[in-house]
Design a protein around this motif. Structure first.
Motif, PDB file in Angstrom:
ATOM      1  N   ILE A   1       0.870  -1.178   0.000  1.00 48.75           N
ATOM      2  CA  ILE A   1       0.000   0.000   0.000  1.00 48.75           C
ATOM      3  C   ILE A   1       0.902   1.222   0.000  1.00 48.75           C
ATOM      4  N   ILE A   2       0.627   2.143  -0.895  1.00 47.26           N
ATOM      5  CA  ILE A   2       1.409   3.383  -0.947  1.00 47.26           C
ATOM      6  C   ILE A   2       0.441   4.556  -0.772  1.00 47.26           C
ATOM      7  N   LEU A   3       0.692   5.332   0.263  1.00 48.72           N
ATOM      8  CA  LEU A   3      -0.163   6.482   0.565  1.00 48.72           C
ATOM      9  C   LEU A   3       0.665   7.749   0.416  1.00 48.72           C
ATOM     10  N   THR A   4       0.141   8.700  -0.322  1.00 51.18           N
ATOM     11  CA  THR A   4       0.917   9.921  -0.568  1.00 51.18           C
ATOM     12  C   THR A   4       0.008  11.141  -0.581  1.00 51.18           C
TER      13      THR A   4
ATOM     14  N   ILE B   1       3.757  -1.111   3.747  1.00 55.03           N
ATOM     15  CA  ILE B   1       2.965   0.127   3.711  1.00 55.03           C
ATOM     16  C   ILE B   1       3.950   1.292   3.670  1.00 55.03           C
ATOM     17  N   GLN B   2       3.818   2.110   2.649  1.00 55.71           N
ATOM     18  CA  GLN B   2       4.721   3.256   2.491  1.00 55.71           C
ATOM     19  C   GLN B   2       3.892   4.543   2.523  1.00 55.71           C
ATOM     20  N   ILE B   3       4.333   5.472   3.351  1.00 60.54           N
ATOM     21  CA  ILE B   3       3.653   6.761   3.453  1.00 60.54           C
ATOM     22  C   ILE B   3       4.691   7.836   3.137  1.00 60.54           C
ATOM     23  N   ALA B   4       4.498   8.534   2.050  1.00 61.27           N
ATOM     24  CA  ALA B   4       5.528   9.477   1.594  1.00 61.27           C
ATOM     25  C   ALA B   4       4.896  10.664   0.881  1.00 61.27           C
ATOM     26  N   PRO B   5       5.590  11.810   0.883  1.00 56.51           N
ATOM     27  CA  PRO B   5       5.062  12.958   0.137  1.00 56.51           C
ATOM     28  C   PRO B   5       5.137  12.701  -1.364  1.00 56.51           C
ATOM     29  N   LEU B   6       4.313  13.410  -2.087  1.00 57.63           N
ATOM     30  CA  LEU B   6       4.205  13.200  -3.529  1.00 57.63           C
ATOM     31  C   LEU B   6       5.548  13.369  -4.248  1.00 57.63           C
ATOM     32  N   ALA B   7       6.381  14.275  -3.770  1.00 57.06           N
ATOM     33  CA  ALA B   7       7.676  14.524  -4.417  1.00 57.06           C
ATOM     34  C   ALA B   7       8.526  13.261  -4.486  1.00 57.06           C
ATOM     35  N   PHE B   8       8.295  12.310  -3.549  1.00 63.08           N
ATOM     36  CA  PHE B   8       9.087  11.087  -3.499  1.00 63.08           C
ATOM     37  C   PHE B   8       8.610  10.032  -4.500  1.00 63.08           C
TER      38      PHE B   8
END
Length: 317
Positions: free
Chosen positions: A158-161, A211-218
């Motif tokens: 799951i990637i949340l941004t 599960i990865q939570i990162a800002p859109l720039a990443f």
């Protein structure tokens, strides 16, 4: 004066009428020119014939809905009383089922008709836009569907941004390491996940990159495959950011983009990537668009009134 008598068959009057007859009181507000009386398993209405016909039609719709879902609440009643067709308030029974069993036995499912439409759309399409004001459950429902997909082994991660627009995506001046800098912007996503995945397991998933939570720039330069990807607060993306994000889609991926076009925090004269994408992609097959509104607000009832009040002044401008 004309009279209409409706009898509830195979429906428990107490559940249909609501606590302290709250549902009947709501009906009275929508039909102020009718005298409406509920006793036993009967509802009697008195008034002009045209109004009684309309009341009869709406009551049949309410009874049919209650027979199907075995529940009525203020949101459903309002939607049925103001709808032109059943498409505005009815969905398949499957879309109302439990999405995930959350922490402490919490049952997480779509609460409103448009949330159920969102569930249906994500099951049918690989890319879905969920548009609506704060509190309508866009992100929460999306995170629940992502967790379900992970549990069912339909995706591997799951990637949340979200765009960290409040800091202009320039996080260098904030104190702390990267995680500490990002956490305030990602907090709503963590909150949703904590409702659905036990604390230790969630920490383990994040540590392992499941599960990865990162800002859109990443997201730049990555190919996102075998993943359920949610872009939250999409209204705060620029044209370039939105295009970059949409073209990250890899094999066996689900993309959900949420946002509220009325809450853009971008600098003046910067076009919202979300608003632009909704226009550019509206006729592309395989892309779903679900619009939620103030009837889907499931926070404190005052939130609904706040949204309505602001909408009235924004429409005047």
């Amino acid at each position: 004066m004309n009279e209409l008598i409706l009898e509830l068959e195979e429906i428990t009057p107490k559940e249909f009428f609501g606590a302290q007859n709250a549902n009947i009181e709501l009906l009275k507000k929508y039909f102020p020119k009718l005298k409406i009386v509920a006793r036993g398993n009967k509802i009697k209405a008195y008034g002009d014939e045209d109004l009684l016909e309309e009341f009869d039609t709406r009551m049949m719709m309410l009874m049919k809905h209650f027979g199907k879902y075995n529940k009525l609440d203020e949101n459903v009643i309002e939607r049925i009383l103001t709808s032109n067709s059943s498409e505005d308030y009815s969905t398949s029974a499957k879309s109302g089922e439990v999405i995930v069993h959350g922490v402490g036995g919490k049952l997480i499912k779509a609460q409103t008709v448009n949330q159920r439409k969102l569930v249906e759309s994500i099951r049918k399409n690989d890319m879905v836009f969920a548009i609506g004001p704060a509190g309508t459950g866009k992100t929460y429902t999306g995170v629940a569907l992502a967790v379900q997909a992970l549990k069912n082994k339909e995706v591997k991660r799951i990637i949340l941004t979200r765009p960290a627009v409040e800091a202009g995506e320039n996080l260098g001046f904030l104190p702390g390491d990267l995680k500490e800098k990002l956490d305030p912007y990602m907090q709503p996503l963590y909150d949703a996940l904590r409702d659905m995945i036990p604390h230790e397991k969630l920490d383990s998933y994040i540590e392992k990159g499941v599960i990865q939570i990162a800002p859109l720039a990443f997201m730049r330069g990555r190919t996102l495959d075998n993943a359920f990807v949610i872009l939250d607060e999409g209204q705060n993306t620029t044209h370039a950011q939105m295009k970059m994000f949409l073209t990250r889609m890899g094999k066996n991926a689900k993309f959900l983009l949420t946002g509220d076009p009325g809450q853009v925090d971008l600098p003046r004269r910067t076009i919202s990537g979300l608003k632009e994408a909704l226009l550019v992609l509206k006729n592309v097959e395989g892309i779903g668009m679900v619009y939620l509104d103030d009837k889907d607000v499931i926070r404190h009832k005052l939130v609904k009134k706040v949204i309505a009040a602001y909408k009235s002044i924004e429409n005047r401008d």
